[in-house]
Design an enzyme around this catalytic site. Structure first.
Site, short mmCIF file in Angstrom:
data_model
loop_
_atom_site.label_atom_id
_atom_site.label_comp_id
_atom_site.label_asym_id
_atom_site.label_seq_id
_atom_site.Cartn_x
_atom_site.Cartn_y
_atom_site.Cartn_z
CG ASP A 35 27.86 45.09 35.77
OD1 ASP A 35 27.95 45.47 36.96
OD2 ASP A 35 28.19 45.98 34.60
CB ILE A 36 26.06 48.70 31.40
CG1 ILE A 36 25.93 49.00 30.27
CG2 ILE A 36 27.07 48.43 31.79
CD1 ILE A 36 25.32 50.38 29.94
CG ASN A 92 35.02 44.54 43.32
OD1 ASN A 92 35.52 43.73 44.37
ND2 ASN A 92 34.25 44.92 42.23
N GLY A 98 39.91 47.43 42.85
CA GLY A 98 38.89 47.88 41.27
C GLY A 98 37.99 48.21 40.70
CD GLN A 99 34.27 51.59 45.32
OE1 GLN A 99 34.97 50.76 46.18
NE2 GLN A 99 33.29 51.46 45.32
CG HIS A 105 28.33 48.53 43.07
ND1 HIS A 105 29.05 49.52 43.27
CD2 HIS A 105 28.99 47.93 42.45
CE1 HIS A 105 30.43 49.91 42.24
NE2 HIS A 105 30.56 48.10 41.94
CG HIS A 107 29.23 43.60 41.41
ND1 HIS A 107 29.74 43.74 40.13
CD2 HIS A 107 30.27 43.92 42.19
CE1 HIS A 107 30.25 44.81 39.91
NE2 HIS A 107 31.05 45.32 41.46
P1 5GP Z 1 32.59 47.87 39.96
O1 5GP Z 1 34.22 48.17 39.50
O2 5GP Z 1 32.82 49.68 40.79
O3 5GP Z 1 32.61 47.36 41.71
O4 5GP Z 1 31.58 47.29 39.64
C1 5GP Z 1 31.03 48.61 39.14
C2 5GP Z 1 29.76 48.02 37.74
O5 5GP Z 1 28.96 48.87 37.36
C3 5GP Z 1 30.52 47.40 36.71
O6 5GP Z 1 30.49 46.10 36.24
C4 5GP Z 1 30.25 47.79 35.90
O7 5GP Z 1 30.20 47.73 34.49
C5 5GP Z 1 28.73 48.50 35.69
N1 5GP Z 1 28.26 49.57 35.51
C6 5GP Z 1 29.42 50.86 34.92
N2 5GP Z 1 28.34 52.35 34.25
C7 5GP Z 1 26.97 50.73 34.24
C8 5GP Z 1 25.91 51.94 33.61
O8 5GP Z 1 25.52 52.92 33.33
N3 5GP Z 1 24.59 51.05 33.92
C9 5GP Z 1 24.61 49.55 34.53
N4 5GP Z 1 23.59 48.70 34.20
N5 5GP Z 1 26.03 49.31 34.86
C10 5GP Z 1 27.15 49.56 34.91
#
Ligand code: 5GP
Ligand code: ZN
Length: 119
Positions: A35-36, A92, A98-99, A105, A107
């Site tokens: 995760d970034i 999520n 909060g997706q 994906h 986590h």
């Molecule tokens: P969500 O909130 O949709 O469940 O999680 C999305 C996740 O994607 C977040 O933890 C966010 O840090 C990660 N993320 C968003 N953009 C990028 C990216 O460009 N690269 C990577 N590796 N992770 C990302």
């Protein structure tokens, strides 16, 4: 899965290597990467390569793929050293979760004590 490799989807772009990511595992069906913006010492994302927006859009017949992702997440947690100390798999789904990225994906979070229930 639906609409394979949607052109403007962030995670589809990572699958196509148009955007860089620290990739930890890859096969024909799934991809795992760091995760970034890590929320824990271990924070890995595991995705199917084919585009599906969220669990709500996952079709009947996705059982094997979703199961493969879950077992791969377990293997990655072990490789990251948190298999025994513990980790959380988070999926999520839709607004209230909060997706933010609408490519399904999982986590993997670990390496610290995780609060329960989540906020
Ligand atoms: P969500 O909130 O949709 O469940 O999680 C999305 C996740 O994607 C977040 O933890 C966010 O840090 C990660 N993320 C968003 N953009 C990028 C990216 O460009 N690269 C990577 N590796 N992770 C990302
Ligand atoms: Zn996508």
């Amino acid at each position: 899965m639906t609409a394979a490799h949607a052109g403007d989807c962030l995670f589809c772009r990572i699958v196509r290597k148009e955007i860089a990511a620290k990739i930890l595992f890859e096969n024909e069906r799934i991809l795992a990467f760091e995760d970034i913006r890590p929320r824990a010492p271990v924070h890995v994302l595991v995705i199917p390569k084919d585009h599906v927006a969220s669990l709500n859009e996952a079709p009947e017949g996705a059982e094997a793929l979703l199961g493969e992702i879950l077992l791969r997440a377990r293997a990655l947690a072990r490789e990251k050293g948190v298999g025994e100390s513990g980790y959380r798999i988070v999926l999520n789904t839709a607004r209230d979760s909060g997706q933010e990225v609408f490519h399904i994906h999982f986590h993997i979070l670990g390496g610290r004590r995780l609060l329960w229930p989540p906020g």
